[in-house]
Design a protein around this motif. Structure first.
Motif, PDB file in Angstrom:
ATOM      1  N   MET A 187       0.833  -1.199   0.000  1.00  0.00           N
ATOM      2  CA  MET A 187       0.000   0.000   0.000  1.00  0.00           C
ATOM      3  C   MET A 187       0.869   1.251   0.000  1.00  0.00           C
ATOM      4  O   MET A 187       1.894   1.303   0.673  1.00  0.00           O
ATOM      5  N   ASN A 188       0.464   2.242  -0.778  1.00  0.00           N
ATOM      6  CA  ASN A 188       1.125   3.548  -0.808  1.00  0.00           C
ATOM      7  C   ASN A 188       0.115   4.601  -0.382  1.00  0.00           C
ATOM      8  O   ASN A 188      -1.003   4.650  -0.918  1.00  0.00           O
ATOM      9  N   ILE A 189       0.493   5.428   0.572  1.00  0.00           N
ATOM     10  CA  ILE A 189      -0.431   6.402   1.142  1.00  0.00           C
ATOM     11  C   ILE A 189       0.179   7.793   1.086  1.00  0.00           C
ATOM     12  O   ILE A 189       1.341   7.989   1.446  1.00  0.00           O
ATOM     13  N   VAL A 190      -0.626   8.756   0.624  1.00  0.00           N
ATOM     14  CA  VAL A 190      -0.235  10.170   0.574  1.00  0.00           C
ATOM     15  C   VAL A 190      -1.180  10.935   1.496  1.00  0.00           C
ATOM     16  O   VAL A 190      -2.399  10.795   1.393  1.00  0.00           O
ATOM     17  N   MET A 191      -0.618  11.731   2.400  1.00  0.00           N
ATOM     18  CA  MET A 191      -1.429  12.482   3.362  1.00  0.00           C
ATOM     19  C   MET A 191      -0.950  13.924   3.441  1.00  0.00           C
ATOM     20  O   MET A 191       0.187  14.241   3.053  1.00  0.00           O
ATOM     21  N   ASN A 192      -1.825  14.786   3.966  1.00  0.00           N
ATOM     22  CA  ASN A 192      -1.420  16.163   4.232  1.00  0.00           C
ATOM     23  C   ASN A 192      -1.088  16.321   5.707  1.00  0.00           C
ATOM     24  O   ASN A 192      -1.174  15.374   6.490  1.00  0.00           O
ATOM     25  N   GLU A 193      -0.707  17.537   6.104  1.00  0.00           N
ATOM     26  CA  GLU A 193      -0.242  17.752   7.475  1.00  0.00           C
ATOM     27  C   GLU A 193      -1.359  17.623   8.496  1.00  0.00           C
ATOM     28  O   GLU A 193      -1.097  17.460   9.704  1.00  0.00           O
ATOM     29  N   ALA A 194      -2.614  17.681   8.048  1.00  0.00           N
ATOM     30  CA  ALA A 194      -3.752  17.505   8.955  1.00  0.00           C
ATOM     31  C   ALA A 194      -4.113  16.033   9.143  1.00  0.00           C
ATOM     32  O   ALA A 194      -5.055  15.716   9.865  1.00  0.00           O
ATOM     33  N   GLY A 195      -3.368  15.151   8.477  1.00  0.00           N
ATOM     34  CA  GLY A 195      -3.648  13.732   8.589  1.00  0.00           C
ATOM     35  C   GLY A 195      -4.747  13.261   7.658  1.00  0.00           C
ATOM     36  O   GLY A 195      -5.236  12.132   7.799  1.00  0.00           O
ATOM     37  N   ARG A 196      -5.131  14.110   6.720  1.00  0.00           N
ATOM     38  CA  ARG A 196      -6.155  13.723   5.746  1.00  0.00           C
ATOM     39  C   ARG A 196      -5.491  13.067   4.534  1.00  0.00           C
ATOM     40  O   ARG A 196      -4.337  13.338   4.226  1.00  0.00           O
ATOM     41  N   PHE A 197      -6.262  12.235   3.864  1.00  0.00           N
ATOM     42  CA  PHE A 197      -5.712  11.433   2.780  1.00  0.00           C
ATOM     43  C   PHE A 197      -5.803  12.151   1.435  1.00  0.00           C
ATOM     44  O   PHE A 197      -6.847  12.695   1.071  1.00  0.00           O
ATOM     45  N   ILE A 198      -4.698  12.150   0.715  1.00  0.00           N
ATOM     46  CA  ILE A 198      -4.669  12.625  -0.666  1.00  0.00           C
ATOM     47  C   ILE A 198      -4.899  11.444  -1.607  1.00  0.00           C
ATOM     48  O   ILE A 198      -5.659  11.533  -2.565  1.00  0.00           O
ATOM     49  N   GLU A 199      -4.239  10.339  -1.311  1.00  0.00           N
ATOM     50  CA  GLU A 199      -4.416   9.146  -2.143  1.00  0.00           C
ATOM     51  C   GLU A 199      -4.043   7.911  -1.333  1.00  0.00           C
ATOM     52  O   GLU A 199      -3.115   7.934  -0.513  1.00  0.00           O
ATOM     53  N   VAL A 200      -4.775   6.834  -1.568  1.00  0.00           N
ATOM     54  CA  VAL A 200      -4.489   5.536  -0.965  1.00  0.00           C
ATOM     55  C   VAL A 200      -4.504   4.498  -2.076  1.00  0.00           C
ATOM     56  O   VAL A 200      -5.510   4.340  -2.768  1.00  0.00           O
ATOM     57  N   GLN A 201      -3.389   3.819  -2.265  1.00  0.00           N
ATOM     58  CA  GLN A 201      -3.291   2.745  -3.257  1.00  0.00           C
ATOM     59  C   GLN A 201      -2.936   1.463  -2.526  1.00  0.00           C
ATOM     60  O   GLN A 201      -1.874   1.382  -1.901  1.00  0.00           O
ATOM     61  N   GLY A 202      -3.810   0.491  -2.542  1.00  0.00           N
ATOM     62  CA  GLY A 202      -3.541  -0.746  -1.810  1.00  0.00           C
ATOM     63  C   GLY A 202      -3.987  -1.974  -2.581  1.00  0.00           C
ATOM     64  O   GLY A 202      -5.060  -1.977  -3.184  1.00  0.00           O
ATOM     65  N   THR A 203      -3.165  -3.008  -2.551  1.00  0.00           N
ATOM     66  CA  THR A 203      -3.464  -4.243  -3.271  1.00  0.00           C
ATOM     67  C   THR A 203      -3.073  -5.447  -2.423  1.00  0.00           C
ATOM     68  O   THR A 203      -1.983  -5.477  -1.845  1.00  0.00           O
ATOM     69  N   ALA A 204      -3.965  -6.404  -2.341  1.00  0.00           N
ATOM     70  CA  ALA A 204      -3.655  -7.673  -1.690  1.00  0.00           C
ATOM     71  C   ALA A 204      -3.070  -8.604  -2.742  1.00  0.00           C
ATOM     72  O   ALA A 204      -3.752  -9.006  -3.678  1.00  0.00           O
ATOM     73  N   GLU A 205      -1.791  -8.916  -2.584  1.00  0.00           N
ATOM     74  CA  GLU A 205      -1.136  -9.786  -3.550  1.00  0.00           C
ATOM     75  C   GLU A 205      -1.072 -11.225  -3.053  1.00  0.00           C
ATOM     76  O   GLU A 205      -0.734 -12.135  -3.800  1.00  0.00           O
ATOM     77  N   GLY A 206      -1.362 -11.429  -1.740  1.00  0.00           N
ATOM     78  CA  GLY A 206      -1.437 -12.761  -1.170  1.00  0.00           C
ATOM     79  C   GLY A 206      -2.845 -12.967  -0.650  1.00  0.00           C
ATOM     80  O   GLY A 206      -3.812 -12.941  -1.415  1.00  0.00           O
ATOM     81  N   HIS A 207      -2.980 -13.084   0.663  1.00  0.00           N
ATOM     82  CA  HIS A 207      -4.327 -13.199   1.223  1.00  0.00           C
ATOM     83  C   HIS A 207      -4.981 -11.823   1.277  1.00  0.00           C
ATOM     84  O   HIS A 207      -4.292 -10.805   1.413  1.00  0.00           O
ATOM     85  N   ALA A 208      -6.300 -11.776   1.179  1.00  0.00           N
ATOM     86  CA  ALA A 208      -7.034 -10.520   1.281  1.00  0.00           C
ATOM     87  C   ALA A 208      -6.904  -9.982   2.705  1.00  0.00           C
ATOM     88  O   ALA A 208      -6.970 -10.735   3.676  1.00  0.00           O
ATOM     89  N   PHE A 209      -6.696  -8.659   2.823  1.00  0.00           N
ATOM     90  CA  PHE A 209      -6.547  -8.089   4.158  1.00  0.00           C
ATOM     91  C   PHE A 209      -7.897  -7.689   4.719  1.00  0.00           C
ATOM     92  O   PHE A 209      -8.843  -7.358   3.982  1.00  0.00           O
ATOM     93  N   ASP A 210      -8.015  -7.711   6.046  1.00  0.00           N
ATOM     94  CA  ASP A 210      -9.281  -7.377   6.693  1.00  0.00           C
ATOM     95  C   ASP A 210      -9.235  -5.941   7.216  1.00  0.00           C
ATOM     96  O   ASP A 210      -8.223  -5.241   7.109  1.00  0.00           O
ATOM     97  N   ARG A 211     -10.352  -5.495   7.804  1.00  0.00           N
ATOM     98  CA  ARG A 211     -10.457  -4.118   8.273  1.00  0.00           C
ATOM     99  C   ARG A 211      -9.431  -3.814   9.381  1.00  0.00           C
ATOM    100  O   ARG A 211      -8.855  -2.728   9.412  1.00  0.00           O
ATOM    101  N   LYS A 212      -9.209  -4.771  10.269  1.00  0.00           N
ATOM    102  CA  LYS A 212      -8.250  -4.555  11.346  1.00  0.00           C
ATOM    103  C   LYS A 212      -6.851  -4.336  10.783  1.00  0.00           C
ATOM    104  O   LYS A 212      -6.119  -3.451  11.237  1.00  0.00           O
ATOM    105  N   GLU A 213      -6.476  -5.118   9.790  1.00  0.00           N
ATOM    106  CA  GLU A 213      -5.165  -4.950   9.166  1.00  0.00           C
ATOM    107  C   GLU A 213      -5.079  -3.623   8.424  1.00  0.00           C
ATOM    108  O   GLU A 213      -4.045  -2.952   8.451  1.00  0.00           O
ATOM    109  N   LEU A 214      -6.177  -3.238   7.762  1.00  0.00           N
ATOM    110  CA  LEU A 214      -6.200  -1.958   7.060  1.00  0.00           C
ATOM    111  C   LEU A 214      -5.995  -0.801   8.033  1.00  0.00           C
ATOM    112  O   LEU A 214      -5.218   0.126   7.772  1.00  0.00           O
TER     113      LEU A 214
END
Length: 240
Positions: A187-214
Motif C-alpha cells: 500500500m502507498n499512502i499520501v497524506m497532508n499535514e492535517a492527517g487527511r488522505f490525498i491518495e491511498v493505493q492498496g493491493t492484496a497480492e497474497g491473502h485478502a486483508f481485513d479491516r483490522k489490518e487496514l
C-alpha cells in the motif's frame, strides 16, 4: 524479523538533500534508506493549451528509472519509444498529489514540472518521489517569490508519502525491496499535514486483508508520514 532487522513500525533513514543540482529552480535528492530519487522543479511561463487564458497554472510530473538503478539494467523507455503503464501511472500520481496543495490560480499562467529520476531503487520509489518533489516545489516557489516572479507562494499545505504493507502476516512501515517483492499486501499512502488522505493505493497480492489490518496499516502510515514531514521541513528551512 524483517530482512533489514527493523521493527514493524521502524522506518529507514530519511533525508532530503537540497540544491543537489544547480540549474533547476528547485532540486532535492530524496533518500529513503538505499532508495535515491533526484527531484527537480522547473518553472516555465506557459501552460497547456486547454487552460490558456484562464489565469491558472499547472503542476505536472515526469518519472523515470535510470538504467543502473536496479540489480539488472533497466532499459531506457525513450529507446523503446513508449512509456510503460507503470511509469505513466506513477507520474500522474505525483502530479495529482502536488496539485492537491497548490493554488493554481495563485501560480498564474505558469507550468511547474517536477522531474523525478530514480538513481537507486530499493523499494518505495514513488513515495520517495512524491515526498522529494514536494520539497523541490516549495523551494522553487519560495525563490520565485524572492525574485518577484510570483507575488505569494501558491503552496497552501504539506504532503508526504510512505509505503506500508503486510509482510509474513505482520503490518510493517516503509517497505524495502526485499519486503515489497514478497509482501502479501502492498500500500502507498499520501497524506497532508492535517492527517487527511490525498491518495491511498492498496493491493492484496497474497491473502485478502481485513479491516483490522487496514486500520493498522493506516496508523503506521500516519506515524511514518509525520517523520517524513519533519525531514521535509528541515530541508526546506535549510535551502539557500
Amino acid at each position: 524479523m524483517r530482512p533489514s532487522g527493523r521493527r514493524p513500525e521502524e522506518m529507514r533513514s530519511v533525508n532530503f538533500l537540497t540544491d543537489y543540482t544547480v540549474h533547476a529552480d528547485g532540486s532535492v535528492l530524496a533518500e529513503f534508506g538505499c532508495t535515491r530519487v533526484l527531484c527537480t522543479a522547473s518553472i516555465e511561463n506557459r501552460v497547456p493549451s486547454w487552460i490558456r487564458g484562464s489565469g491558472k497554472g499547472w503542476v505536472t510530473a515526469e518519472y523515470g528509472m535510470l538504467p543502473g538503478s536496479t540489480h539488472t539494467r533497466t532499459g531506457r523507455e525513450a529507446a523503446r519509444g513508449k512509456q510503460s503503464g507503470r511509469t505513466q501511472e506513477i507520474q500522474r500520481l505525483i502530479g495529482r498529489s502536488l496539485r492537491a496543495v497548490t493554488d493554481l490560480s495563485g501560480l498564474g499562467e505558469r507550468t511547474v514540472t517536477l522531474d523525478c529520476d530514480v538513481i537507486q531503487a530499493d523499494g518505495g520509489t514513488r513515495t520517495a518521489a512524491i515526498s522529494g518533489a514536494y520539497v523541490a516545489l516549495v523551494i522553487a516557489m519560495q525563490r520565485a517569490c524572492s525574485d518577484n516572479n510570483v507575488k505569494t507562494s501558491p503552496i497552501h499545505g504539506m504532503i508526504g508519502a510512505i509505503s506500508v504493507g503486510i509482510y509474513r502476516g505482520t503490518p510493517v512501515l516503509d517497505l524495502d525491496y526485499a519486503e515489497d517483492s514478497e509482501a502479501e499486501t502492498d500500500m502507498n499512502i499520501v497524506m497532508n499535514e492535517a492527517g487527511r488522505f490525498i491518495e491511498v493505493q492498496g493491493t492484496a497480492e497474497g491473502h485478502a486483508f481485513d479491516r483490522k489490518e487496514l486500520e493498522a496499516l493506516i496508523s503506521l502510515a500516519g506515524s511514518g508520514i509525520k517523520k517524513v514531514m519533519e525531514a521535509q521541513s528541515l530541508a526546506i528551512a535549510s535551502a539557500r
